[in-house]
Design an enzyme around this catalytic site. Structure first.
Site, mmCIF file in Angstrom:
data_model
loop_
_atom_site.group_PDB
_atom_site.id
_atom_site.type_symbol
_atom_site.label_atom_id
_atom_site.label_comp_id
_atom_site.label_asym_id
_atom_site.label_seq_id
_atom_site.Cartn_x
_atom_site.Cartn_y
_atom_site.Cartn_z
ATOM 1 C CB SER A 274 -3.118 13.466 -5.652
ATOM 2 O OG SER A 274 -2.993 12.099 -4.806
ATOM 3 C CE LYS A 275 -3.044 7.679 -11.975
ATOM 4 N NZ LYS A 275 -3.397 6.295 -11.481
ATOM 5 N NE ARG A 276 1.547 9.623 -5.970
ATOM 6 C CZ ARG A 276 2.271 10.476 -5.259
ATOM 7 N NH1 ARG A 276 2.562 10.550 -4.011
ATOM 8 N NH2 ARG A 276 2.724 11.503 -6.125
ATOM 9 C CG ASP A 279 -4.123 4.884 -7.880
ATOM 10 O OD1 ASP A 279 -5.199 4.922 -8.296
ATOM 11 O OD2 ASP A 279 -3.068 5.430 -8.516
#
Ligand code: GLU
Length: 521
Positions: A274-276, A279
């Site tokens: 995921s994008k998380r 990050d």
């Protein structure tokens, strides 16, 4: 034999995740390998999830990767709206094809495979609440449909009246009550699912006169003569419905074959990438930078300095293996080597270090001239303009140490400007009188050097000079390097001197040791 025709059918609901790029890539490789067409179709019938700019983002991302569609998008990157010889099925945006789908929905109702449903949103919400209170989940299917307001339970006259006078009805698929659907997947093999647990999906909505994904997808794949559907595994649960729709339409003979790709997984732990994760661990999960409506920026591979060839190569191997040790593949090589039977069923763990490794490999394969050209804008950001020939020489010297073009600056900024400070830790260690004195002599030697002006000759001469004087080689060299670069690490002295020139060399030495008296204190 039908001509191979595959499609990538994104919904423009946001930026395209790297998993989506991989789906597009596998479609593209499959099409090209089979001499077929790769088509782009925009599935934008869900207006609630529409995100402005997403469509352009998707097309630009694919173009950056070199995934160029044969049909659906023109050479300028615009989704085609009017039919032409090359784009016979235009428009390729489903929202602009809305007039096509209603008759197909009605055809299914007439043949008894679908029915009209008049339940209002409130009525359905009440059914859901009732089921929940009883600890169950409401499913619109054979168990419930005969108690609900639809053309199966209402009289023909009442149905006609509601169809004519109301606008919030839908067409629902009449899922068989108890049937085993037998399916084949190019990656997963034979699959069987009983329809007992499946629901009567909405196919078409009178309210916005739009089809849902399922109907539009099947109708368009049929009309566009798609031969293989290669998509993410999140669509596997929809496969029984899709098989049944092909059957209901009488299109089984030309039905495409299906391949459902496994997910890309997190680098650590379990679950979907995921994008998380990006990050948290500091890597991009999107091909290009994306700025959402709130102005939040999401990083992209392109802006992070990855070469598209490296990104594509890395993606291709995430879930497919060539069956050999080969890791570096150009797009043409991928087209030749790709095979669906070597696409893995299990999810593929993404490794950000491997992405960097690929970039480093591709950087090393590029010519010094090409890299120098890419370095020019990086230099400009630092306010440096340089002679191109000189830049090529610099790049040649440092490219082995870099992963990204931007690293060139961090590795060799001191070849473009003099250091302003000197690392304290290193000065304490190397700027001792017993090193500085010989260093100044070496500086004089270089200033007077008249031998051949290249790294090897200068290096040999320097080493001879230092050895002849019996000075400690490493310490003296480090002492000089510190004066040239501001720290004890960096390129070899001869390399630096050749690239910055005698004059700049002398001026840096002078500046560093102007206070050599203070050093001897
Ligand atoms: N619009 C769907 C998506 O965005 C396409 C699924 C399919 O390829 O059938 O994933």
């Amino acid at each position: 034999m039908r001509k191979t025709r595959v499609r990538f059918a994104p919904s423009p609901t946001g930026p395209l995740h790297m998993g989506g790029v991989r789906t597009a890539l596998y479609n593209y490789l499959y099409a090209k390998q089979n001499g077929g067409d790769f088509i782009i179709r925009i599935e934008d019938t869900d207006s609630h999830r529409f995100v402005p700019g997403a469509e352009q983002y998707i097309i630009e991302a694919l173009r950056w990767c070199g995934i160029i569609p044969d049909e659906g998008v023109d050479d300028e990157g615009r989704v085609v709206e009017t039919p032409s010889e090359r784009h016979p099925h235009a428009p390729y945006r489903q929202s602009q094809r809305r007039g096509i789908y209603r008759k197909y929905a009605e055809q299914l109702v007439e043949a008894g495979y679908a029915y009209y449903a008049f339940d209002s949103a409130e009525e359905l919400a009440a059914e859901r609440a009732k089921a929940e209170a009883a600890g169950q989940t409401f499913i619109y299917n054979h168990e419930n449909r005969m108690h609900l307001r639809n053309s199966l339970t209402l009289s023909a006259a009442e149905t006609e009246k509601l169809l004519a006078e109301t606008t919030d009805w839908t067409v629902r698929f009449k899922m068989p009550e108890d049937e085993i659907v037998e399916m084949d997947d190019l990656i997963r093999g034979h699959i069987e699912v009983n329809t007992r647990t499946l629901d009567d999906k909405v196919l078409w909505k009178r309210a916005d006169e739009l089809p849902t994904y399922h109907l539009a997808n099947i109708v368009d794949d049929h009309l566009m003569e798609i031969t293989e559907v290669i998509r993410g595994e999140e669509w596997l649960p929809s496969l029984p419905l899709h098989y049944l729709l092909y059957r209901a339409f009488g299109w089984t003979d030309s039905q495409p074959r299906f391949a459902h790709l496994s997910l890309l997984l997190k680098p650590v732990g379990n679950g979907k990438l995921s994008k998380r994760d990006g990050d948290k661990l500091g890597f991009p999960v999107f091909p290009l930078r994306w700025v959402n409506e709130a102005g939040e920026v999401t990083r992209g591979y392109r802006e992070d300095g990855y070469f598209p060839e490296a990104f594509v190569n890395m993606l291709a191997l995430l879930g497919w293996n060539p069956g050999t040790e080969q890791e570096i593949f150009s797009m043409d090589e991928l087209v030749k080597a790709f095979s669906m039977d070597k696409v893995q069923k299990a999810g593929a763990k993404f490794n950000p270090d491997k992405a960097k490794w690929f970039n480093k490999e591709y950087l090393r394969m590029k010519s010094d001239e090409e890299l120098a050209k890419l370095f020019v804008p990086v230099l400009a950001e630092h306010g440096v303009e340089d002679d191109f020939g000189h830049l090529v020489k610099v790049v040649h010297l440092i490219k082995e140490r870099a992963t990204f073009v931007a690293d060139f600056w961090d590795i060799a900024w001191y070849l473009f400007k003099a250091p302003e400070t000197y690392a304290e830790k290193d000065t304490a260690k190397f700027w001792k009188p017993e090193n500085v004195e010989p260093a100044l002599k070496v500086a004089d030697f270089i200033a007077a050097y008249e031998g051949e002006w290249n790294k090897d000759s200068l290096e040999a001469a320097l080493e001879d000079f230092i050895r002849a004087n019996e000075w400690p080689m490493g310490k003296v060299m480090n002492c000089i390097r510190l004066a040239l670069t501001g720290s004890g690490s960096g390129l070899g002295i001869a390399d630096i001197v050749i690239l910055i020139g005698k004059k700049e060399f002398s001026s840096r030495i002078e500046k560093a040791f102007a206070n050599s008296a203070s050093i001897s204190l």
